[in-house]
Design an enzyme around this catalytic site. Structure first.
Site, PDB file in Angstrom:
ATOM      1  N   HIS A 104       0.861  -1.180   0.000  1.00 52.00           N
ATOM      2  CA  HIS A 104       0.000   0.000   0.000  1.00 52.00           C
ATOM      3  C   HIS A 104       0.899   1.233   0.000  1.00 52.00           C
ATOM      4  CE1 HIS A 104      -3.214   2.781   0.962  1.00 52.00           C
ATOM      5  NE2 HIS A 104      -2.481   3.235   1.966  1.00 52.00           N
TER       6      HIS A 104
ATOM      7  N   SER B 261       0.948   5.391   0.346  1.00 47.70           N
ATOM      8  CA  SER B 261       0.158   6.493   0.884  1.00 47.70           C
ATOM      9  C   SER B 261       1.106   7.509   1.515  1.00 47.70           C
ATOM     10  CB  SER B 261      -0.799   5.945   1.944  1.00 47.70           C
ATOM     11  OG  SER B 261      -1.344   6.967   2.730  1.00 47.70           O
TER      12      SER B 261
ATOM     13  N   GLU C 227      -2.774   0.496  -4.095  1.00 41.89           N
ATOM     14  CA  GLU C 227      -2.162  -0.770  -3.735  1.00 41.89           C
ATOM     15  C   GLU C 227      -1.579  -1.451  -4.965  1.00 41.89           C
ATOM     16  OE1 GLU C 227      -5.464  -0.020  -2.744  1.00 41.89           O
ATOM     17  OE2 GLU C 227      -4.579   0.723  -0.888  1.00 41.89           O
TER      18      GLU C 227
END
Length: 168
Positions: A144, A146, A158
């Site tokens: 993931h 971010s 993702e």
């Protein structure tokens, strides 16, 4: 599939040179799909360090490399990755293992497909399961990306990938 900008080509050449110079490093290549349903390619060199003094089944894997993301027309993107992971090996032979870690990525563009990443700097949370296969290891990973809210917006994505690590 990946018609990348010239600087990604230079980075790949640098990565190839680093692999040839790093006799103790392994080469990791993974292909996968993003949550935006586009192709992803991950190329890394890494090294594993035993942490037997903490626990006989625990290792630390340090990796660096590139993530190349296919996009629509000129929406391709790429990132330089730094990936530390802890590895837990199951059983005495250590054939099956679980990895997890939090690393960093610096993207070329702050936009990818329909997502505004908010910043070029992104954290990468990675979990993987793998097994020895032949002279290397087969690895299934989920990552993931971010910016963890350090800048708005925080539209992460993702990557699910299947990779192979060759011992060099």
């Amino acid at each position: 599939m990946f018609s990348s900008p010239p600087r990604i080509g230079r980075n790949l050449a640098f990565l190839a040179l680093a692999v040839s110079q790093a006799s103790m490093a392994d080469l990791y290549v993974a292909v996968g799909m993003t949550s935006e349903s586009t192709a992803a390619l991950r190329l890394e060199v890494d090294r594993t360090y035993g942490l037997a003094r903490l626990h006989p089944q625990l290792d630390l894997r340090l990796a660096t490399g590139l993530l190349l993301l296919e996009g629509q027309e000129r929406d391709h993107n790429g990132a330089w990755l730094v990936t530390p992971t802890l590895r837990w090996s199951f059983g005495d032979s250590g054939n099956v293992f679980l990895e997890g870690g939090i690393g960093a990525a610096v993207f070329l563009n702050t936009r990818y497909e329909s997502s505004d990443l908010g910043s070029a700097f992104q954290f990468q949370d990675r979990i993987a399961i793998g097994s020895r296969l032949g002279a290397g290891e087969l690895v299934l990973s989920a990552t993931h990306y971010s910016n963890a809210g350090i800048k708005s917006p925080n539209n992460g994505f993702e990557v699910l990938a299947l990779g192979y690590r060759w011992t060099l």
